[in-house]
Design an enzyme around this catalytic site. Structure first.
Site, mmCIF file in Angstrom:
data_model
loop_
_atom_site.group_PDB
_atom_site.id
_atom_site.type_symbol
_atom_site.label_atom_id
_atom_site.label_comp_id
_atom_site.label_asym_id
_atom_site.label_seq_id
_atom_site.Cartn_x
_atom_site.Cartn_y
_atom_site.Cartn_z
ATOM 1 N N ALA A 165 0.858 -1.186 0.000
ATOM 2 C CA ALA A 165 0.000 0.000 0.000
ATOM 3 C C ALA A 165 0.897 1.239 0.000
ATOM 4 C CB ALA A 165 -0.884 0.014 1.242
ATOM 5 N N LYS A 166 0.306 2.395 -0.220
ATOM 6 C CA LYS A 166 1.043 3.649 -0.066
ATOM 7 C C LYS A 166 0.045 4.754 0.194
ATOM 8 C CE LYS A 166 5.374 4.989 -0.660
ATOM 9 N NZ LYS A 166 6.472 4.070 -0.306
ATOM 10 N N GLY A 167 0.488 5.750 0.944
ATOM 11 C CA GLY A 167 -0.357 6.902 1.201
ATOM 12 C C GLY A 167 0.394 8.179 0.886
#
Ligand code: GLU
Length: 413
Positions: free
Chosen positions: A99-101
């Site tokens: 994931a990445k934010g």
């Protein structure tokens, strides 16, 4: 437009004959969230920022990946980086997905209070998609342990004290020793394992290796320091302000101490060294170049200026696909990002394990486990690539195989 994975992953799907249904599941994220983050600044004015979380795949374990604060962050950026995390965690065999934010903001324009507010608004908006067994953020560009402390607090106010909601948090709140240095150190371990495989004598055995580092944030500084301590000659370093080049080698500990009083490398006085532009370490005459800042700093337009025979991708995606093709055709060895910068997420995993089991390992134990895991993964990639083969392709093939196998084992009914 039909969803497409990164070029590197699409090429691996073809090489491995992955069936289209399986590939299809990896071509887009399982979930993407875009949110509004209203912040009342210190001047009393309302600013509305935009935040993202892209959860690419959790077939091998909870979604895992950093949260970055950077002005150029957009959904496409976060998508690419989330997919990269899926391959990275698979390659070094962690029980996590990818994931990445991100928040589109320049953190240097924010006061500490404003940065805290951004972190709190982010959790209020995206928190429902997160969880210690669902999705676990960590630091990335523009964020650090302090930011993780604020995310932890905001999440815990809603759910009760839950330190495992983030990794890379302050030691006092359950962070792991060794997490801050982990990415830079891991890059140097991957480098030494590769040099050794290529038959180079390492500095510890009396060899002379020159290294240029572009980017002097957490990854660049710790990589430069680790390389220096191990006896490599760090001949060039730079940050966004500029940098320094000295073919005899820079005194990295002195430089880093001086940085405590100055924000930028260009503000220092470095006797015997020549001032250089931010991008120059990429092009200096050195055995190894280690880009450790933004993505896509080497592209088709400047790749011909790169002369080092070995590149270690400390940053995520520092080289474009076109640039990699040119370099590999020329015989340049590229240690890919999903291997070279996996040290951070590896120690994030150790932090999560310590938290889950209410125990703490001393720093030597964390670092020994980190070194062993990175070295083993590097040797596996080198073996899979064979003589002169592409380490990028070999790493991607290993990662894709693991993710697809987990998908098969979980079933599709
Ligand atoms: N932001 C780091 C990366 O890109 C670390 C992610 C993590 O520890 O979850 O790998």
């Amino acid at each position: 437009m039909a969803a497409r994975a990164s070029d590197a992953a699409e090429a691996a799907f073809l090489r491995l004959g992955i069936d289209d249904a399986a590939a299809q599941r990896l071509r887009s994220a399982q979930r993407e969230v875009t949110v509004q983050l209203p912040i009342v600044g210190d001047d009393g004015q309302l600013r509305v920022l935009t935040g993202f979380r892209v959860q690419h795949s959790d077939v091998r374990g909870p979604f895992k990946g950093g949260l970055r604060f950077h002005p150029t962050v957009d959904l496409d950026d976060v998508r690419r980086l989330a997919e990269l995390m899926t391959w990275k965690t698979a390659l070094v065999d962690l029980p996590f997905g990818g994931a990445k934010g991100g928040v589109a903001v320049d953190p240097r324009t924010l006061s500490p209070r404003e940065r805290e507010l951004v972190a709190r608004r982010y959790i209020e908006a995206i928190g429902p998609a997160l969880g210690p067994r669902t999705d676990i953020p960590a630091p990335d560009m523009g964020t650090d342990a302090t930011t993780m402390g604020h995310l932890l607090d905001a999440y815990s106010r809603i759910h009760g004290f839950e330190p495992r909601i983030v990794t890379g948090k302050p030691i006092e709140l359950g962070g792991s020793l060794g997490r801050t240095v982990a990415t830079g150190r891991g890059a140097v371990v991957a480098l030494e394992t590769t040099l050794d495989h290529l038959g180079r004598t390492l500095p510890a055995q009396g060899g002379d290796v020159t290294l240029a580092v572009q980017g002097f944030g957490n990854v660049g500084q710790n990589a430069a320091l680790e390389a220096h301590v191990r006896g490599h000659r760090v001949v060039a370093v730079s940050d966004a302000s500029g940098g320094w080049h000295d073919p005899d080698g820079l005194d990295i500990p002195v430089l880093e101490r001086a940085l405590a009083d100055h924000a930028d490398l260009a503000d220092l006085t470095v006797p015997g060294a020549r001032p250089i532009a931010p991008e120059d370490p990429l092009f200096v005459d050195a055995d190894v170049v280690l880009p450790a800042a933004l993505g896509r700093v080497v592209d088709a337009g400047n790749v011909d200026r790169v002369v080092a025979p070995l590149i270690v991708e400390g940053a995520n995606e520092p080289l474009t696909e076109d640039a990699c093709a040119v370099l590999e055709a020329r015989g340049t060895t590229i240690v890919p990002d999903i291997l070279a910068n996996a040290g951070g997420v590896i120690v994030s995993y150790y932090e999560w394990v310590q938290g889950a089991n209410l125990l703490t390992w001393d720093e030597a134990e964390v670092l020994a486990r980190l070194d062993a895991r990175i070295a083993a993964a590097t040797r596996q990639v080198l073996r899979a690539a064979g003589e002169g083969g592409s380490l990028r392709d070999a790493a991607m093939d290993l990662a894709v195989r693991r993710v697809v196998r987990a998908m098969e084992l979980r079933g599709t009914a």
